[in-house]
Design an enzyme around this catalytic site. Sequence first.
Site, mmCIF file in Angstrom:
data_model
loop_
_atom_site.group_PDB
_atom_site.id
_atom_site.type_symbol
_atom_site.label_atom_id
_atom_site.label_comp_id
_atom_site.label_asym_id
_atom_site.label_seq_id
_atom_site.Cartn_x
_atom_site.Cartn_y
_atom_site.Cartn_z
ATOM 1 N N SER A 240 0.766 4.219 10.368
ATOM 2 C CA SER A 240 1.417 5.339 9.693
ATOM 3 C C SER A 240 1.869 6.350 10.738
ATOM 4 C CB SER A 240 0.458 6.015 8.715
ATOM 5 O OG SER A 240 1.017 7.233 8.262
ATOM 6 N N ALA B 121 0.839 -1.191 0.000
ATOM 7 C CA ALA B 121 0.000 0.000 0.000
ATOM 8 C C ALA B 121 0.876 1.243 0.000
ATOM 9 C CB ALA B 121 -0.906 -0.002 1.223
ATOM 10 N N ASN C 274 8.805 9.883 3.787
ATOM 11 C CA ASN C 274 7.552 10.521 3.380
ATOM 12 C C ASN C 274 6.755 10.934 4.612
ATOM 13 O OD1 ASN C 274 4.637 9.217 3.597
ATOM 14 N ND2 ASN C 274 6.102 7.499 3.516
ATOM 15 N N ASN D 164 5.182 -1.111 8.660
ATOM 16 C CA ASN D 164 5.100 0.199 8.044
ATOM 17 C C ASN D 164 6.477 0.875 8.091
ATOM 18 O OD1 ASN D 164 3.909 2.692 7.059
ATOM 19 N ND2 ASN D 164 1.986 2.029 7.984
ATOM 20 N N ASN E 184 -4.886 -0.264 8.812
ATOM 21 C CA ASN E 184 -3.614 0.445 8.934
ATOM 22 C C ASN E 184 -3.679 1.433 10.091
ATOM 23 O OD1 ASN E 184 -1.230 1.820 8.631
ATOM 24 N ND2 ASN E 184 -1.628 2.536 6.559
ATOM 25 N N LYS F 190 -1.801 -3.937 9.990
ATOM 26 C CA LYS F 190 -0.464 -3.450 9.642
ATOM 27 C C LYS F 190 0.126 -2.691 10.811
ATOM 28 C CE LYS F 190 2.206 -1.376 5.916
ATOM 29 N NZ LYS F 190 2.162 -0.933 4.502
ATOM 30 N N ASN G 180 2.359 9.430 10.074
ATOM 31 C CA ASN G 180 2.082 10.751 9.522
ATOM 32 C C ASN G 180 0.681 11.282 9.798
ATOM 33 O OD1 ASN G 180 4.702 10.839 8.354
ATOM 34 N ND2 ASN G 180 3.973 9.474 6.741
ATOM 35 N N THR G 181 -0.112 10.531 10.569
ATOM 36 C CA THR G 181 -1.398 11.013 11.071
ATOM 37 C C THR G 181 -1.276 11.100 12.590
ATOM 38 O OG1 THR G 181 -2.672 10.037 9.260
ATOM 39 C CG2 THR G 181 -3.858 10.516 11.288
ATOM 40 N N PHE H 180 -1.897 10.124 4.495
ATOM 41 C CA PHE H 180 -3.122 9.510 3.961
ATOM 42 C C PHE H 180 -3.821 10.430 2.944
ATOM 43 C CE2 PHE H 180 -4.191 6.561 7.841
ATOM 44 C CZ PHE H 180 -3.116 5.752 7.511
#
Length: 358
Positions: free
Chosen positions: A173, A61, A110, A240, A170, A211, A175-176, A114
């Site tokens: 991440s 993903a 990165n 991740n 997920n 994940k 980044n959230t 999302f």
Amino acid sequence: MSIFDRLGRQLLFSFDAEAAHGLSIKALHCGLPVGGRAPRDARLNVKVAGLDFPNPLGMAAGYDKNGEVPDALLGLGFGFAEIGTVTPLPQAGNPKPRIFRLVEDDAVINRLGFNNEGHDACEKRLSARAGRPGIVGVNIGANKDSSNRIADYVRGVKRFARHASYLTVNISSPNTPGLRNMQAREQLAGLLASVMIARAEAGHPVPIFLKIAPDLHEAELADIAAEVIEKEIDGVIVSNTTITRPTLRSPAHTGETGGLSGKPLFARSTAVLARMRKLLGPQAAIIGVGGVDSTETALEKIRAGADLVQLYTGMVYAGPSLPARIVRGMSEHAASKGLRNISELRDSKLDQWAAAPL
């Protein structure tokens, strides 16, 4: 790398990373690039969570966030493709620039957050490919400003259960803001219970994967494994991107915030994978991802306990022929070792990787 791959890399690297990503999606829409043929070898067939994978290599993903090109990805030689992360409502993600190449390290940082077109747009595309062959998973997430993130995952399950070969929850991440807190046992228990109820209500017993992040300690991994077993989740994807910064050689961008992927993630993600295999036992499905960029790294994930493997950043640097090359190498390895099936390699280095430092 083929001459085509080298020229393609030179062209794409002349653009900033996010623009290059967009161009690559457009190229796949148009039937390019041609990545070469992956062999169809019965020794590479793997049955996981009730699904029959033609080979164990998948696209992770993050590449095809909106479900635009899953069939084109399968055409490159992948045994399966995972689209998303998809959130209920469209969202722009974090401010640009937000993708950074670390060329000397074959790595990427990165902090996309999302960015995607939301459930409606993705479901339309998946509906349009109904009846086509190939295993396509859907990675679901929560909107950044959601007041009820568990409800967002429930909506994702109910929306995509009938379209997806499998679903990935997920919560890893970086980044959230606050998302990774859902890996803590109490929050995870509530999330997974709700997800499994939603799957039952959807009427489609699609496999569910979780994940997880690579930046977890032993006790946190044990808690996650306990909840996965108790809630009868079908499997785990490890892992991740990482917020740690191992020794890096690239002179630029190493101080950027966000998740690090690519070659520097391989050792840590593989060690976490092996620990999770030990905790879950032999029956649970595990997909290994992080630093896969060759046949050998893909096989090493399997030796460490993975049933399937995924890549993304590796193809940024090695080009679109990489999946076919890896699958061809797997076939040749199975033949040279006299394997009846590639899964015979699984766990052959489990103890070694489980003892590796995090």
